[in-house]
Design an enzyme around this catalytic site. Structure first.
Site, PDB file in Angstrom:
ATOM      1  N   ASP A  43      44.767  39.163 -33.437  1.00 44.05           N
ATOM      2  CA  ASP A  43      44.125  39.116 -34.721  1.00 44.05           C
ATOM      3  C   ASP A  43      44.357  40.455 -35.226  1.00 44.05           C
ATOM      4  O   ASP A  43      44.334  41.389 -36.374  1.00 44.05           O
ATOM      5  CB  ASP A  43      43.064  38.266 -35.076  1.00 44.05           C
ATOM      6  CG  ASP A  43      42.929  38.315 -37.006  1.00 44.05           C
ATOM      7  OD1 ASP A  43      42.954  38.937 -37.297  1.00 44.05           O
ATOM      8  OD2 ASP A  43      41.884  37.647 -37.148  1.00 44.05           O
ATOM      9  N   LYS A  60      40.523  26.523 -28.218  1.00 47.67           N
ATOM     10  CA  LYS A  60      40.329  26.808 -29.503  1.00 47.67           C
ATOM     11  C   LYS A  60      40.285  25.502 -30.842  1.00 47.67           C
ATOM     12  O   LYS A  60      39.968  24.524 -30.459  1.00 47.67           O
ATOM     13  CB  LYS A  60      42.189  26.469 -29.476  1.00 47.67           C
ATOM     14  CG  LYS A  60      42.243  27.355 -31.370  1.00 47.67           C
ATOM     15  CD  LYS A  60      43.986  27.562 -31.056  1.00 47.67           C
ATOM     16  CE  LYS A  60      44.191  27.961 -33.056  1.00 47.67           C
ATOM     17  NZ  LYS A  60      44.290  29.189 -32.822  1.00 47.67           N
ATOM     18  N   GLY A  66      45.723  23.222 -23.430  1.00 43.98           N
ATOM     19  CA  GLY A  66      45.794  22.494 -22.309  1.00 43.98           C
ATOM     20  C   GLY A  66      46.582  23.217 -21.352  1.00 43.98           C
ATOM     21  O   GLY A  66      46.780  22.170 -20.582  1.00 43.98           O
ATOM     22  N   SER A  80      41.494  28.533 -20.841  1.00 41.25           N
ATOM     23  CA  SER A  80      40.290  27.486 -19.565  1.00 41.25           C
ATOM     24  C   SER A  80      40.779  27.860 -18.202  1.00 41.25           C
ATOM     25  O   SER A  80      39.990  28.207 -17.136  1.00 41.25           O
ATOM     26  CB  SER A  80      39.669  26.616 -19.361  1.00 41.25           C
ATOM     27  OG  SER A  80      40.439  25.905 -20.534  1.00 41.25           O
ATOM     28  N   LYS A 135      65.231   4.530 -21.158  1.00 40.04           N
ATOM     29  CA  LYS A 135      66.548   3.271 -21.337  1.00 40.04           C
ATOM     30  C   LYS A 135      66.473   2.841 -23.463  1.00 40.04           C
ATOM     31  O   LYS A 135      64.758   2.056 -22.694  1.00 40.04           O
ATOM     32  CB  LYS A 135      66.290   2.823 -20.362  1.00 40.04           C
ATOM     33  CG  LYS A 135      67.613   1.365 -20.657  1.00 40.04           C
ATOM     34  CD  LYS A 135      66.401   0.293 -19.929  1.00 40.04           C
ATOM     35  CE  LYS A 135      66.992  -0.471 -20.690  1.00 40.04           C
ATOM     36  NZ  LYS A 135      65.769  -1.125 -21.405  1.00 40.04           N
ATOM     37  N   CYS A 138      64.537  -5.214 -20.891  1.00 43.32           N
ATOM     38  CA  CYS A 138      63.557  -5.032 -19.935  1.00 43.32           C
ATOM     39  C   CYS A 138      64.310  -5.235 -17.988  1.00 43.32           C
ATOM     40  O   CYS A 138      63.379  -4.179 -17.363  1.00 43.32           O
ATOM     41  CB  CYS A 138      62.361  -6.197 -20.187  1.00 43.32           C
ATOM     42  SG  CYS A 138      61.879  -5.811 -21.349  1.00 43.32           S
TER      43      CYS A 138
HETATM   44  N1  3NM Z   1      45.558  29.123 -29.102  1.00 43.11           N
HETATM   45  P1  3NM Z   1      43.359  26.723 -22.726  1.00 43.11           P
HETATM   46  S1  3NM Z   1      45.138  26.739 -28.159  1.00 43.11           S
HETATM   47  C1  3NM Z   1      43.890  30.870 -27.979  1.00 43.11           C
HETATM   48  O1  3NM Z   1      47.714  26.787 -30.096  1.00 43.11           O
HETATM   49  C2  3NM Z   1      44.886  28.981 -28.299  1.00 43.11           C
HETATM   50  O2  3NM Z   1      48.315  28.178 -30.803  1.00 43.11           O
HETATM   51  C3  3NM Z   1      46.148  28.211 -29.317  1.00 43.11           C
HETATM   52  O3  3NM Z   1      43.571  27.620 -24.356  1.00 43.11           O
HETATM   53  C4  3NM Z   1      47.118  27.898 -29.919  1.00 43.11           C
HETATM   54  O4  3NM Z   1      44.579  27.236 -22.113  1.00 43.11           O
HETATM   55  C5  3NM Z   1      44.447  27.979 -27.943  1.00 43.11           C
HETATM   56  O5  3NM Z   1      41.961  26.350 -22.330  1.00 43.11           O
HETATM   57  C6  3NM Z   1      43.918  27.742 -26.121  1.00 43.11           C
HETATM   58  O6  3NM Z   1      43.540  25.304 -23.080  1.00 43.11           O
HETATM   59  C7  3NM Z   1      44.060  27.182 -25.412  1.00 43.11           C
HETATM   60 MG    MG Z   2      44.167  34.670 -34.836  1.00 41.06          MG
END
Ligand code: 3NM
Ligand code: MG
Length: 519
Positions: A75, A142, A175, A202, A363, A445
């Site tokens: 930023d 975030k 994530g 993280s 499928k 199925c």
């Molecule tokens: N930006 P972690 S998600 C900094 O979606 C950031 O733009 C994101 O953290 C976006 O790896 C995020 O711990 C945090 O999940 C990602």
């Molecule tokens: Mg930003």
């Protein structure tokens, strides 16, 4: 630093909130991560004063320079300028890309966050060097994540960049950790458009050993998952129908000889019928809906069918565990998104399942498969029957099946009067079947169960295995319906089991009478 040579494989985004950083020092964490192999660092700080940020950024830059890795500032263009680091990362609510470029000049790296086609298009044509695409999975890191796009969304946006021939680099974020890094990298990279790396917070910053965590993540980014070794190659996907047909006897012979495990997580309506069909086609069925069992079952070398015909919240969690277990073991998975478009719950469940793992074979009937396409997410469907949409021509459906398989890097089967199968190259059409299959519950199925038996025994060629399953199933249905003792759907069911059993034995013996019947 030559920005065209930047390696985005493992992109670390910092966070200094105590919940994630703990009592560690951010600069020490970054240095450890660099030792472990991090290839790009973003300093992201949402709460500190400017003077403090400049001081930390300077310390970070001294470290990243030692490792010849770029430092980008989240930023704050003013801070990037005052530190003289390699660039910035801007979100959609930050200063705009054109202004940032004017302030920083052409040599600096500018990355942009993007979560939909409009944002991807604007940033990629507007001169961004890379895109941070996300949020892939829900994350605590975030605040106020805008939208969870899943692996499906990621695949779709990379598909867009492939079509638009953009050269912009890409990392995914949100994530991402050791449990999904390898899979997400592979699932999001087709032959000619790869994701360049993963961005994590993280998974490194909160790790007890940021160095060890980085080393492991980098290895995962560079190593395809085990199931990828047996995904359809472009050559396999593009063979002539004749070539694929010639493999059918071998597939059936293998099932007959190996009696592979067909692990069914299926609905309440078809448990018994599906188990009998599995036995008739030569597999060894187990109907096991408890996810905790899946890892042990996956070790037995069979295949998994996930059929969400009577989906529940608990069931959904079980499916996710099983997907992970089979993906980790490399065992094939058939997913049958029963009634995918019928209710909001099923639409969401379909998404959850497709994002939780790699499915080798997807499928479904026409509306179910269309619901799994990027455009189909909001399709409406009446009940779970297989009513076809007349506005869809065969050519259009074939193109949809091929494109979906390309996007997902798997094999897609759309059932109907003519079934369509593709792994992203050729589209194979199977015209066999009988109307009785449409008036007996669970026949769709059980086709999934049949295909699972074939891919379990013949995992190196899921296209041929899938086509073999379709032909065995539908020709057996024709044989059953033609019998004199079959008067309607009721008498059809036992006759169908007989004919499945008989045809499997015939084909396995080398009798090629089925060839005249294949349409
Ligand atoms: N930006 P972690 S998600 C900094 O979606 C950031 O733009 C994101 O953290 C976006 O790896 C995020 O711990 C945090 O999940 C990602
Ligand atoms: Mg930003």
């Amino acid at each position: 630093m030559d920005k065209s040579k930047v390696d985005y494989s493992l992109y670390l985004v910092t966070d200094s909130t105590p919940a994630i950083l703990g009592s560690k020092d951010i600069v020490a964490v970054v240095e450890a991560a660099l030792k472990g192999g991090v290839t790009c660092v973003q300093y992201r700080e949402k709460h500190a004063d400017t003077g403090e940020m400049v001081a930390t950024a300077k310390r970070l830059h001294a470290v990243t320079q030692k490792y010849n890795v770029p430092l980008l500032i989240n930023d704050r263009i003013d801070i990037a300028l005052s530190v003289g680091c390699e660039g910035v990362h801007i979100g959609q609510d930050d200063l705009d890309l054109a202004t940032a470029r004017k302030l920083l000049g052409d040599d600096k790296i500018i990355g942009v966050t993007a979560c939909n086609v409009e944002e991807v298009e604007a940033a990629s044509t507007g001169g961004a060097d890379y895109l941070g695409i996300g949020t892939v999975f829900a994350t605590q890191t975030k605040e106020n994540t805008k939208s969870i796009i899943g692996v499906s969304g990621l695949q779709y946006l990379l598909g867009y960049l492939r079509t638009s021939k953009s050269k912009v680099k890409t990392v995914c974020i949100g994530g991402i950790n050791a449990s999904n890094a390898s899979r997400v990298m592979w699932q999001s990279s087709s032959l000619d458009r790869s994701l360049d790396g993963i961005a994590v917070v993280s998974a490194i910053v909160a790790a007890s050993s940021p160095e060890g965590a980085s080393r492991e993540l980098l290895k995962l980014v560079k190593t395809p998952p085990v199931f990828a070794l047996r995904s359809p190659t472009l050559d396999q996907a593009s063979r002539s129908a004749e070539e694929v047909l010639s493999l059918v006897p071998e597939v059936v012979r293998r099932v007959d000889a190996a009696k592979p495990l067909s692990h069914n997580m299926t609905n309440l309506v078809v448990q018994n019928f599906a188990a009998n069909v599995a036995l008739a086609v030569g597999a060894s069925p187990i109907m096991a809906n408890y996810g905790e069992e899946a890892a042990d079952l996956a070790a037995l070398g069979g295949a998994l069918v996930v059929n969400m015909g009577t989906v529940t919240p608990e069931g959904l969690q079980n499916y996710q565990k099983a997907l992970k277990a089979y993906n980790d073991a490399g065992g094939p998975i058939v997913f049958d998104p029963v009634g995918a478009g019928a209710t909001a719950v099923r639409r969401a469940a379909t998404k959850t399942i497709l994002n939780a793992g790699y499915v080798d074979v997807l499928k479904g009937n026409q509306s179910e498969i269309l619901t799994c396409t990027p455009a189909g997410a909001s399709l409406q469907q009446r009940g779970v029957d297989s009513s076809a949409d007349a506005s869809q021509t065969q050519d259009k459906l074939a193109a949809t099946v091929r494109e979906l398989a390309q996007l997902r890097r798997n094999t897609v089967v759309m059932t109907g009067a003519t079934d369509l199968v593709s792994a992203g190259g050729a589209v194979y059409a199977v015209g066999n079947g009988h109307e009785y299959l449409g008036v007996v519950t669970g026949t769709g199925c059980c086709l999934g169960t049949t295909i699972s038996a074939m891919v379990a025994a013949y995992p190196e060629d899921k296209v041929a295995a899938t086509v073999a399953g379709l032909l065995l199933y539908e020709i057996a249905a024709e044989n059953a319906a033609a019998r004199e003792d079959v008067k309607g759907p009721g008498t059809f069911v036992p006759a169908f089991l007989d004919e499945l059993f008989n045809l499997r034995k015939q084909i396995a013996r080398g009798d090629d009478g089925w060839r005249q019947k294949a349409k």
